[in-house]
Design a protein around this motif. Structure first.
Motif, PDB file in Angstrom:
ATOM      1  N   LEU A  50      95.050 -28.838  35.391  1.00 57.49           N
ATOM      2  CA  LEU A  50      94.263 -28.993  34.222  1.00 57.49           C
ATOM      3  C   LEU A  50      93.594 -27.796  33.890  1.00 57.49           C
ATOM      4  O   LEU A  50      92.640 -27.476  34.703  1.00 57.49           O
ATOM      5  N   GLN A  52      90.832 -26.210  32.507  1.00 52.59           N
ATOM      6  CA  GLN A  52      89.418 -26.560  32.073  1.00 52.59           C
ATOM      7  C   GLN A  52      88.819 -25.472  31.267  1.00 52.59           C
ATOM      8  O   GLN A  52      87.837 -25.693  30.501  1.00 52.59           O
ATOM      9  N   GLY A  55      91.753 -25.425  27.896  1.00 53.45           N
ATOM     10  CA  GLY A  55      92.512 -26.654  27.698  1.00 53.45           C
ATOM     11  C   GLY A  55      94.077 -26.659  27.831  1.00 53.45           C
ATOM     12  O   GLY A  55      94.642 -25.738  28.317  1.00 53.45           O
ATOM     13  N   THR A  99      92.558 -39.902  30.918  1.00 57.71           N
ATOM     14  CA  THR A  99      91.660 -38.645  30.874  1.00 57.71           C
ATOM     15  C   THR A  99      92.510 -37.441  30.910  1.00 57.71           C
ATOM     16  O   THR A  99      92.251 -36.591  30.114  1.00 57.71           O
ATOM     17  N   TYR A 100      93.422 -37.221  31.820  1.00 53.52           N
ATOM     18  CA  TYR A 100      94.214 -36.104  31.707  1.00 53.52           C
ATOM     19  C   TYR A 100      95.383 -35.993  31.003  1.00 53.52           C
ATOM     20  O   TYR A 100      95.442 -34.944  30.270  1.00 53.52           O
ATOM     21  N   HIS A 103      93.290 -35.029  27.718  1.00 55.78           N
ATOM     22  CA  HIS A 103      93.066 -33.465  27.863  1.00 55.78           C
ATOM     23  C   HIS A 103      94.262 -32.653  27.314  1.00 55.78           C
ATOM     24  O   HIS A 103      93.902 -31.616  26.656  1.00 55.78           O
ATOM     25  N   ASP A 106      94.408 -32.941  23.364  1.00 56.45           N
ATOM     26  CA  ASP A 106      93.357 -32.211  22.570  1.00 56.45           C
ATOM     27  C   ASP A 106      93.790 -30.682  22.401  1.00 56.45           C
ATOM     28  O   ASP A 106      93.881 -30.211  21.390  1.00 56.45           O
TER      29      ASP A 106
END
Length: 450
Positions: A50, A52, A55, A99-100, A103, A106
């Motif tokens: 991920l 961070q 994105g 959640t991943y 992510h 987005d």
């Protein structure tokens, strides 16, 4: 004691003993597959990749699972990560994966969607700045995976925005990429979505302007996933169109797919030229065993989504593809699917023109072989034995027991894969995670939808 009764007792003991033996073997196989999918694969990748800062997901992953250096981001890989995490959130009942997935979503909607022209860019820099290359600005293939990932995300989250973007992508392809006259979809698209017409002076080795099997089979895959969460009538028409086009036009009577086509679906072939010229055009014209065995599964999945009862025509064609691959594309000594073969003119037997073995083909082989075993458990090709052999080969030459993950190429032929990247813009874990979890589902006789 009656002799007949004694024989009956002996047979009964043998039968019960075999049944007791079979169960531990099945349990062992299930345990191996589950560890391979969770511990060795998905837990190695997430949340490691991920990004961070900008994105989305990092692209390069080293052989020992560290973040690499090059992180241009491709819509295909980014969307596949969304799909994997959406499915994992359902399979493992773990909201972390959701959640991943969000992510990644987005990044797709904020950085990879073209807010002016519509459609998803094929490639962007790490921060989302579009990289515009001729023939690769936008593609049907890339946008198909956006639909695939977004449909999976909507299925598990019921996030209306995920479905909205999946529908927008479908309609964008309908307006720009779909060929209303000759069917199917144009692969290469300009920034505004108009199809790229192949120039007369285009190099013969280029695929620019051709229709192709790869984008076609993944549009089928994407439309199947979207139709299962959004049963729209136009979408159903396109899903059925792609199933029939692939099954009846792209797949040959021998049991393999042609790869590239003119607009009217005439196959691109160099069979009438020299072997040297054929070699130069290998990319455009060969037998791809991995794609052939993969489409067997995708056609059956599409037929099921369409609700076709007892679709013997599709099943027969799927079996033909798998059987052709078993007979012609598997290393009979060591195991594993070869990368490619070729039918030279006048030769009924196929020649292996690339004996390397890639990770995704093995994964798709595992899935389709187990599916065929469910349909034809008594077939003379013994699909379960074929599966067992391929799984043993995969465990030995692809799965890295030291650092985790899968090598890109089987180390029996490509020892350098041991220290090569485990991930890059063309390699994630969509193929092998899907195959492993599908195999687990089949063995468990689990009808849950994932």
């Amino acid at each position: 004691m009656n002799k007949t009764f004694l024989v009956f007792c002996v047979i009964t003991v043998i039968f019960l003993s075999c049944k007791k033996q079979q169960k531990p073997i099945e349990d062992l196989l299930l345990a191996e597959l589950e560890v391979a999918a969770k511990d060795n694969l998905i837990d190695k990748w997430y949340p490691l990749i991920l990004d961070q800062d900008d994105g989305g997901y990092y692209s390069d992953v080293t052989h020992d699972f560290k973040i690499g250096e090059n992180h241009n981001k491709m819509i295909v890989t980014q969307a596949r990560h969304v799909w994997v995490n959406a499915k994992a959130s359902f399979i493992y009942k773990d909201s972390s994966y959701l959640t991943y997935a969000n992510h990644g979503f987005d990044f797709l909607k904020n950085k990879m969607w073209d807010s002016i022209n519509g459609g998803f860019y094929s490639l962007v820099k790490k921060d989302g700045t579009p990289i515009l290359r001729r023939g690769q600005e936008k593609t049907a293939y890339g946008n198909s995976f956006a639909i695939y990932g977004l449909a999976a995300l909507y299925e598990v989250s019921e996030n209306p925005e995920a479905l909205e973007y999946a529908k927008k992508t479908f309609y964008w392809l309908e307006e720009h990429s779909h060929d209303a006259d000759l069917k199917g979809y144009f692969q290469h698209l300009n920034l505004d979505g108009t199809p790229i017409i192949r120039p007369e002076d285009e190099p013969s080795t280029s695929d620019i302007g051709y229709k192709d099997q790869n984008s076609s089979i993944h549009l089928l895959e994407a439309f199947t996933a979207l139709y299962e969460v959004w049963p729209d009538e136009l979408l159903r028409e396109r899903l059925e169109e792609m199933l029939l086009l692939i099954r009846d036009t792209i797949v040959t009577d021998k049991g393999y797919m042609n790869l590239f086509f003119t607009a009217n679906w005439t196959p691109i072939s160099f069979q009438d030229t020299s072997k040297e010229n054929i070699k130069q055009h290998y990319y455009l014209n060969h037998v791809s065993f991995g794609h052939d065995i993969e489409i067997a599964y995708l056609m059956l999945e599409a037929s099921h989504a369409l609700g076709v009862k007892n679709d013997s025509i599709t099943l027969k064609k799927a079996k033909l593809l798998v059987d052709h691959t078993i007979k012609n594309g598997i290393d009979k000594k060591l195991g594993g699917l070869y990368d490619g073969g070729y039918y030279y003119k006048g030769d009924d037997n196929i020649s292996i023109v690339n004996d390397k073995k890639n990770w995704w083909a093995q994964a798709e082989g595992l899935n389709s072989l187990l599916i065929m075993n469910d349909y034809f458990p008594d077939d003379e090709l013994d699909y379960k034995a074929q599966f067992d052999n391929l799984w043993n080969y995969t465990k030995t030459y692809f799965i890295d027991d030291e650092f985790g993950g899968w090598y890109e190429w089987g180390i029996d032929k490509s020892s350098e894969s041991k220290t090569a990247l485990k991930g890059h813009i063309w390699k994630s874990i969509y193929h092998n995670f899907r195959a492993l979890t599908n195999c687990i589902k089949i063995l468990k006789k689990d009808n849950a939808n994932f």
